[in-house]
Scaffold this motif. Structure first.
Motif, PDB file in Angstrom:
ATOM      1  N   CYS B  42       0.835  -1.079   0.118  1.00 50.77           N
ATOM      2  CA  CYS B  42      -0.060  -0.189   0.088  1.00 50.77           C
ATOM      3  C   CYS B  42       0.797   1.291  -0.075  1.00 50.77           C
ATOM      4  O   CYS B  42       1.134   1.870  -1.108  1.00 50.77           O
ATOM      5  CB  CYS B  42      -0.987   0.066   0.975  1.00 50.77           C
ATOM      6  N   PHE B 105      -8.115  -5.967   2.878  1.00 51.81           N
ATOM      7  CA  PHE B 105      -6.875  -5.711   2.462  1.00 51.81           C
ATOM      8  C   PHE B 105      -6.013  -5.490   3.556  1.00 51.81           C
ATOM      9  O   PHE B 105      -4.833  -5.973   3.499  1.00 51.81           O
ATOM     10  CB  PHE B 105      -6.999  -4.410   1.482  1.00 51.81           C
TER      11      PHE B 105
ATOM     12  N   THR C 189      -8.884  12.592  -0.217  1.00 51.81           N
ATOM     13  CA  THR C 189      -8.609  11.436  -1.239  1.00 51.81           C
ATOM     14  C   THR C 189      -9.233  10.253  -0.578  1.00 51.81           C
ATOM     15  O   THR C 189      -9.417  10.076   0.610  1.00 51.81           O
ATOM     16  CB  THR C 189      -7.466  11.232  -1.651  1.00 51.81           C
ATOM     17  N   HIS C 190      -9.739   9.161  -1.281  1.00 51.88           N
ATOM     18  CA  HIS C 190     -10.323   8.093  -0.723  1.00 51.88           C
ATOM     19  C   HIS C 190      -9.085   7.136   0.181  1.00 51.88           C
ATOM     20  O   HIS C 190      -9.784   6.668   1.343  1.00 51.88           O
ATOM     21  CB  HIS C 190     -10.764   7.201  -1.819  1.00 51.88           C
ATOM     22  N   PHE C 191      -8.023   7.043  -0.251  1.00 53.80           N
ATOM     23  CA  PHE C 191      -7.030   6.283   0.429  1.00 53.80           C
ATOM     24  C   PHE C 191      -7.577   4.984   0.965  1.00 53.80           C
ATOM     25  O   PHE C 191      -7.540   4.614   2.138  1.00 53.80           O
ATOM     26  CB  PHE C 191      -6.687   6.897   1.681  1.00 53.80           C
ATOM     27  N   ALA C 192      -8.080   4.244  -0.197  1.00 48.46           N
ATOM     28  CA  ALA C 192      -8.383   2.730   0.051  1.00 48.46           C
ATOM     29  C   ALA C 192      -7.014   2.312   0.409  1.00 48.46           C
ATOM     30  O   ALA C 192      -5.961   2.442  -0.467  1.00 48.46           O
ATOM     31  CB  ALA C 192      -9.164   2.149  -0.967  1.00 48.46           C
ATOM     32  N   ILE C 193      -7.027   1.039   1.078  1.00 51.65           N
ATOM     33  CA  ILE C 193      -5.713   0.464   1.333  1.00 51.65           C
ATOM     34  C   ILE C 193      -5.217  -0.255   0.117  1.00 51.65           C
ATOM     35  O   ILE C 193      -4.029  -0.574  -0.042  1.00 51.65           O
ATOM     36  CB  ILE C 193      -5.759  -0.410   2.694  1.00 51.65           C
ATOM     37  N   GLU C 194      -6.140  -0.731  -0.716  1.00 53.45           N
ATOM     38  CA  GLU C 194      -5.840  -1.136  -1.866  1.00 53.45           C
ATOM     39  C   GLU C 194      -5.564  -0.048  -2.841  1.00 53.45           C
ATOM     40  O   GLU C 194      -6.633   0.436  -3.373  1.00 53.45           O
ATOM     41  CB  GLU C 194      -6.717  -2.271  -2.436  1.00 53.45           C
ATOM     42  N   PRO C 195      -4.412   0.244  -3.464  1.00 56.25           N
ATOM     43  CA  PRO C 195      -4.300   1.109  -4.760  1.00 56.25           C
ATOM     44  C   PRO C 195      -4.917   0.469  -5.670  1.00 56.25           C
ATOM     45  O   PRO C 195      -4.898  -0.788  -5.929  1.00 56.25           O
ATOM     46  CB  PRO C 195      -2.745   1.328  -4.826  1.00 56.25           C
ATOM     47  N   VAL C 271      -0.010  -1.563 -11.388  1.00 55.69           N
ATOM     48  CA  VAL C 271      -0.388  -1.147  -9.881  1.00 55.69           C
ATOM     49  C   VAL C 271      -0.143   0.229  -9.575  1.00 55.69           C
ATOM     50  O   VAL C 271       1.184   0.415  -9.494  1.00 55.69           O
ATOM     51  CB  VAL C 271      -0.074  -2.328  -9.277  1.00 55.69           C
ATOM     52  N   THR C 273       0.810   3.471  -7.422  1.00 52.24           N
ATOM     53  CA  THR C 273       1.570   3.475  -5.870  1.00 52.24           C
ATOM     54  C   THR C 273       0.225   4.324  -5.178  1.00 52.24           C
ATOM     55  O   THR C 273      -0.590   4.921  -5.685  1.00 52.24           O
ATOM     56  CB  THR C 273       2.880   4.538  -5.926  1.00 52.24           C
ATOM     57  N   LEU C 274       0.866   4.416  -4.013  1.00 56.51           N
ATOM     58  CA  LEU C 274      -0.533   5.263  -2.936  1.00 56.51           C
ATOM     59  C   LEU C 274      -0.507   6.752  -3.418  1.00 56.51           C
ATOM     60  O   LEU C 274      -1.376   7.291  -3.696  1.00 56.51           O
ATOM     61  CB  LEU C 274      -0.202   4.804  -1.467  1.00 56.51           C
ATOM     62  N   GLU C 275       0.859   7.345  -3.884  1.00 64.92           N
ATOM     63  CA  GLU C 275       0.700   8.525  -4.234  1.00 64.92           C
ATOM     64  C   GLU C 275      -0.049   8.843  -5.633  1.00 64.92           C
ATOM     65  O   GLU C 275      -0.489   9.812  -5.815  1.00 64.92           O
ATOM     66  CB  GLU C 275       2.443   8.782  -4.586  1.00 64.92           C
ATOM     67  N   ALA C 670       1.374   8.546   2.403  1.00 64.73           N
ATOM     68  CA  ALA C 670       0.779   8.548   3.862  1.00 64.73           C
ATOM     69  C   ALA C 670       1.579   9.179   4.921  1.00 64.73           C
ATOM     70  O   ALA C 670       0.910   9.279   6.088  1.00 64.73           O
ATOM     71  CB  ALA C 670       0.943   6.893   3.936  1.00 64.73           C
ATOM     72  N   ILE C 671       2.642   9.823   4.829  1.00 62.23           N
ATOM     73  CA  ILE C 671       3.405  10.340   5.700  1.00 62.23           C
ATOM     74  C   ILE C 671       2.849  11.798   6.180  1.00 62.23           C
ATOM     75  O   ILE C 671       2.637  11.970   7.398  1.00 62.23           O
ATOM     76  CB  ILE C 671       4.984  10.747   5.459  1.00 62.23           C
TER      77      ILE C 671
END
Lengths: 287, 173, 756
Positions: B42, B105, C189-195, C271, C273-275, C670-671
């Motif tokens: 993640c 997840f 932003t949604h920030f689902a744990i699955e990107p 896939v 990245t979170l960013e 995430a930071i």
């Protein structure tokens, strides 16, 4: 992340030789919780990463010897926070170590790494300053002791020289009784980087040592020898005046995402007053 | 140009010898080289805990560990939590029973952190659970149920093979 | 441990895989011979693309394909659920920080990343508008090419659309007290744990696409149109997403990948990245001016609402967010005169999309806060004010829409009871209460297919996306209940357009009602066949046989279904197949295209404490109650509501995008983008539900799962104000903002600030 050579020296001499040979092209790896992030985002692109975790002389142990508590360079935050000797003599350091990131981070992050990373917001820096720690570094020309107050230059920069490896952090066992506490401001209760991080210690002779971070390019140690701060009976106004002097050089970055400068300066005073009260209580309570 | 380094690790009790690139993280190697995709990717900066595994008896964010650093180490991932006969551990079952799973997840990471906590503190308080699992983000917001699951697991004790099957079925009505 | 049946809370269907690591999300899927894709973006908010030099990148060993707009079919295909405004890759200009300029496919991710670093994009940075003020400035650069809106009078502005809803005559209305303020809701932003993750692969004479998409059929149609294939040759696999919250509803990079896969002749996977997810999806931010008129007796006289929503560079579904989200903006109250003007305004920012609540939380934040303030000015209890005006069942609180469809007072009183509203509080503590309402789906179409196999086990095909809300369990419970099988004898098949019949989408809290009814209808069809079988076997007239809730009732006895099914199928065996359809037709004259199938109604009450020296807000107690009709799975209902509450605390207390002076996002990742952790929960949280079996779904259920997020912010802010006096009208209520409000309010004669 870009590739690099990986070395896993087994002796300190080997590690130093490698580090000296490669200079700025090398990065040391202990816990990796700062380094790997920067390898990934490309802000660091070393040619070689030197893993210190197999170096025999750098075992992650905490030893009491010769009036000092010696923390091995690869000692992780989890163990520092839990160690009964650290908790007994250097409670503020234990408290700081206990809030560095999450359990997962603390199981890897080393004290040496935290200070070498030299973030102005490093949570362990204020307590190390207050407790007068020495950083022991070994390099090509031998070993030396650097007072922690002489280590930090600015964000990411220390006074360590080319080829030098921190081998231990030494804390002189306090000669006087001390009451101390570590406090900080964050954006949420969950793990976070600090917007202000601070340690305050008062001792039985009325000396107050206060160190703060994240409000300026490096952590700062200020001392009150007047005895006013440490005196539970002194009026708040008198203490506030001393705080004003102490924080006069605080220079919060106007660009910070975590908190604005006005807030940080105000929180220095708020935290200072609260931490002082706790430190005085702890001193009185004999810990 | 990429240096390939041989490492030996024990993963979920099974010895593995593989060659890894120096710059690949333990997370990448687990997922891509060892095909253990239970551990998730993640944030990749050690904030969210989705990549939590146990390394030499301690939980770590595997996104911040280079695979080479794990050489000689013992690793447990979520795939190693179930019992030998495939039945769920008490903790896994408790997660299901207490409704601690929504999208799922974050759950492998939560389970690893919870398992680690229970090993260190067999009967943790709610505060201890919330503090020690704070390194595992859940955007679905299952924190309360996750906490309840850890409490339930601590009360039930470890499962034994043959017990704790998935959701009890009622035979035909 | 777990029981079955409607209203029981059996363990989640699909839970086993999730606790063992066996659950396969898109990123866990690998195809043989796959190529890895990396996107090339610019670190500027907006730029004119002068040239792209991929020569060095192509030299990287393992690189197979690099594409830019020039490599696409010409003109570059565009897509979008509302407007076909978005090109599959940036054309001539990057319109927001993170819009891809090029895409690389390579044998390994390392190679793709190395190549991405070597692509040289010569570009000219352009001024970007990333605030409402900037976007509305007459001299502002246009975000969208005028040519895309040929007959639109607004085409020369960044206003995409204006929505007007109202009744009565607001300008003529008078009131004893008028309260007017401006409130802002941040970009989050949604920030689902699955990107987000995507795979595309040539599939015989067609194409197969895997995506974390919430709307597989919609994606199928988009892909088919872009690659020029019939729907039957486009197969979309939609594994259960690891959290969606609306951010995975609509097409993102799948068309690009599809074109790359066809070009390369191999599977390609991406896939994020979170960013990159922060740069792919966000909620629509808003500035809402509310003028509320109330009478001395507490009755609402009028509501005059002007909501400007800040969309991103492409509309995605965000204009619908604006129209539908602002529409019930007056709340579930009797309001004699109302006007809501909501505008969708484009900007050079990440395209905003659906996000749980769908435009309602933004207006709710403003209107509920204003109501609380009106109560304060009147010297009236804010709960009392709300109860006084709350619409009763059957009242057309929005004149041209579905009337109030619940005993809403029950919900409100229950929340008040749970928080012990009115009981004494220690100093430094305050309480707030707010009500949220959202229109359910306004149109809809879902098909379900159910197969009762010869041993009594069941397969249900339902195209809903189970992203954590528990749709699989709900449908399994319905099928098990109606066809008399144990729950673990039911298999739910989702997420494959070649196998599962059409479902319009998973959104708007619609699936229990729309797909649930389709599943129920399919089961009823099977029940009909069983009835015919029983009639034949027992030589009875069908009219005296009833098949319901898993049993067959003959005049003299009850039989389990298997007792009829087995002999009924006879020697050839086989199965019974039922098809169910649930359709809600559109109403062309309705402002939203259709009236609400149901309303989600929630009341949230908060007790908070504030540390005035630091601004820290502690949520001491939190109560949330939703009107759900019937909880088919009460544990899942509870989890959705409590989860929504925690998500709402995120945007209330800590979440926001931070920009630099030119419009670049500073806190990617995430930071520095904070969401609630397990340590950020209310000290005590209670949830409850009102079940009057008065919904249009199976067993009287309504949709739920967004309601509990709608009014978190105004409840928290009201509690904060009561606790310490701080007035904050701009979310999030970070400690620094609360502190600042207290500082400014304690200064003598400080003018009240309206603007953010």
């Amino acid at each position: 992340m870009q590739s690099f050579a990986y070395a896993r020296p087994e002796t300190l001499a080997e590690a130093i030789a490698l580090l000296d040979a490669h200079g700025p092209e090398a990065r040391l790896l202990a816990g990796g919780t700062d380094l790997v992030i920067r390898l990934r985002d490309g802000t660091l692109r070393p040619a070689i990463v030197i893993d210190l975790k197999r170096v025999a002389e750098l075992d992650p142990a905490i030893r009491e010897t010769g009036g000092r508590l010696v923390l091995g360079a690869t000692t992780v935050m989890t163990d520092i926070a839990a160690d009964p000797r650290v908790r007994r003599h250097f409670i503020a350091l234990a408290e700081a170590a206990a809030v560095v990131g999450s359990v997962q981070i603390r199981n890897r992050a080393t004290l040496a790494g935290n200070i070498c990373n030299a973030s102005p917001a490093a949570d362990t820096a204020p307590s190390l300053l207050v407790y007068g720690a020495d950083v022991v570094a070994a390099g090509p020309s031998g070993s030396r002791r650097i007072p922690i107050s002489e280590l930090f230059v600015r964000s990411g920069v220390t006074t360590l020289e080319r080829g030098e490896v921190v081998t231990a952090i030494e804390l002189p066992l306090p000669a006087r009784r001390i009451g101390a506490v570590h406090v900080r401001r964050t954006r949420r209760r969950g793990h976070d980087l600090a917007s202000v991080t601070m340690t305050v210690a008062v001792d039985e002779e009325g000396l107050t040592r206060l160190a703060y971070g994240s409000v300026g390019p490096r952590p700062v140690l200020v001392v009150d020898e007047s005895g006013v701060l440490a005196d539970p009976a002194a009026p708040d106004a008198a203490k506030a005046a001393i705080f004003e002097r102490m924080f006069a050089d605080a220079s919060p970055s106007p660009r910070s995402m975590r908190a604005g400068p006005e807030y940080r300066l105000a929180m220095l005073r708020v935290l200072g007053a609260r931490a002082l009260r706790i430190a005085i209580e702890r001193l009185a309570g004999g810990e | 140009m990429t240096q390939l380094i041989p490492i030996s690790v024990t993963v979920n009790g099974r010895p593995r010898s593989i060659e890894v690139a120096s710059h690949h993280t333990l997370l990448e190697v687990l997922r891509d080289d060892l095909e253990l995709t239970g551990t998730k990717e993640c944030c990749l900066v050690g904030e969210c805990g989705a990549c939590t595994v146990s390394l030499n008896g301690r939980i770590v964010d595997s996104c911040l560990v280079l695979a080479v650093e794990a050489d000689g180490g013992e690793i447990t991932t979520v795939e190693g939590l179930a019992l030998a006969d495939g039945s769920l551990s008490a903790l896994q079952q408790a997660f299901l029973d207490m409704g601690a799973v929504q999208c799922g997840f974050c759950i492998p990471g939560q389970l690893m952190a919870a398992q680690d906590l229970l090993t260190r503190i067999p009967h943790p308080t709610v505060t201890e659970i919330q503090e020690d699992l704070a390194g595992n983000l859940c955007r679905c917001g299952c924190y309360e149920q996750i906490t309840e699951a850890v409490v339930a697991a601590s009360e039930r004790g470890p499962a034994t093979p043959g017990r704790a099957a998935p959701a009890a079925a009622e035979p035909g009505r | 441990m777990s029981a079955i049946g409607i209203g029981a809370s059996p363990n989640r269907v699909g839970g086993y895989g999730r606790v063992t690591g066996g659950q396969r999300y898109v990123a866990d899927i690998h195809l043989p011979d796959e190529l890895h894709v990396k996107l090339v973006t610019l670190d500027v908010p907006r730029a004119r693309i002068v040239s792209v030099d991929a020569s060095a990148a192509l030299e990287v060993p393992g690189v197979r394909l690099i594409v830019t707009a020039d490599d696409m079919p010409q003109p570059v295909p565009r897509f979008g659920p509302q407007f076909r405004d978005r090109p599959v890759i940036a054309v001539g200009e990057t319109k927001y920080h993170g819009e891809p300029v090029a895409a690389i496919a390579a044998e390994t991710l390392d190679a793709a990343e190395a190549a991405a670093r070597l692509v040289r994009v010569e570009h000219e940075e352009l001024p970007a508008v990333f605030t409402l003020a900037a976007a509305l400035d007459p001299a502002a650069p246009l975000v969208q090419d005028r040519a895309l809106r040929p007959n639109d009078p607004l085409a020369g502005t960044n206003v995409l659309r204006e929505h007007r809803v109202g009744w009565g005559d607001v300008d003529a209305a008078t009131a004893d007290v008028v309260v007017e303020h401006v409130y802002t809701f941040p970009m989050v932003t949604h920030f689902a744990i699955e990107p987000h993750a995507f795979i595309a692969a040539p599939d015989g004479d067609g194409i197969a696409v895997w995506s974390s998409i919430q709307h597989p059929n919609w994606l199928q149609k988009t892909i088919a149109g872009i690659v020029g294939l019939p729907l039957a040759k486009v197969r979309v696999f939609a594994p259960d997403p690891g959290g969606g919250f609306g951010g995975k509803q609509h097409t993102k990079y799948e068309p690009l990948l599809a074109l790359m896969a066809l070009r390369a002749g191999r599977p390609v996977r991406l896939v994020l990245t979170l960013e990159e997810t922060f740069q792919a999806v966000r909620r629509t931010a808003a500035e809402v001016r509310v003028r509320t008129g109330v009478m001395r007796d507490g009755s609402i006289a009028f509501q005059d609402i002007a909501a400007d929503y800040l969309l991103g560079a492409y509309a995605d579904i965000a204009d619908r967010v604006v129209g539908k989200g602002s529409y019930p903006g007056c709340g579930p109250y009797r309001v004699p005169d109302a006007r809501i003007v909501a505008r969708s305004i484009l900007s050079h920012t990440v395209p905003s999309t659906a996000f749980r609540g769908f435009g309602n939380p933004q207006v709710n934040w403003a209107v509920e806060s204003n109501l609380t303030e009106a109560a304060r000015v009147l010297g009236m209890d804010p709960l009392e004010l709300r109860l006084r005006n709350l619409a009763r069942r059957g009242e057309a609180f929005i004149p041209f829409d579905t009337p109030a469809d619940g005993e809403w007072e029950q919900t409100v009183r229950r929340a008040a009871e749970l928080i012990e509203w009115g009981s004494p509080l220690p100093t430094g503590r305050g309480r707030g209460i707010a009500i949220g309402i959202k229109s359910g789906p306004t149109t809809g179409l879902s098909y379900a297919l159910v197969r009762l196999l010869s041993d009594g086990s069941i397969v249900v095909y339902a195209g809903t996306s189970d992203m954590g809300q528990g749709a699989r369990s709900v449908f399994a419970q319905i099928a098990a209940e109606e066809l008399g099988a144990p729950l673990d004898w039911v298999t739910i098949v989702m997420g494959d357009t070649s196998v599962v019949p059409y479902d319009q989408q998973t959104s708007a809290s619609r699936s229990t009602v729309l797909m649930g009814n389709a599943v129920l209808a399919a089961c009823r069809e099977i029940q009909g066949r069983l009835r015919a079988m029983a009639a034949r076997l027992h030589d009875l007239d069908e009219s005296v046989i009833v098949v319901e809730r898993g049993v067959i009732r003959l005049p003299d006895r009850e039989l389990p279904i298997l007792d009829v099914l087995k002999p009924g199928l006879g020697r050839l065996g086989g199965e019974l197949i039922g098809v169910g359809e649930m359709r809600k037709e559109d109403e062309p004259d309705h402002p939203l295209g259709g009236s609400a199938a149901f309303f989600e109604l929630n009341c949230t009450a908060v007790e908070a404490e504030v540390d005035p020296e630091t601004g820290d807000v502690t949520v001491v107690r939190y109560a949330t109650v939703s009107d759900v009709g019937k909880a088919i799975n009460p544990l899942q209902v509870r989890m959705q509501d409590e989860g929504a509450a925690i998500q709402g605390l995120g945007h209330s207390l800590m979440e926001h995008y931070i920009f630099d002076e030119v419009g670049r996002i500073r806190n990617l990742g995430a930071i520095d983008y904070r969401i609630p952790t397990s340590m950020d929960l209310p000290l005590e949280m209670v949830s409850d539900m009102v079940e009057n079996e008065d919904g249009p779904g199976p067993y009287g259920s309504k949709g739920m799962s967004e309601g509990a997020l709608l009014c978190v912010a105004p409840a928290v802010a009201a509690a904060v104000r009561e606790a310490c006096g701080a007035v904050v009208r701009d979310l999030p209520l970070t400690p620094e903002r609360v502190w600042r409000a207290l500082q400014e309010q304690s200064r003598p004669a400080a003018p009240e600030e309206d603007a953010p």
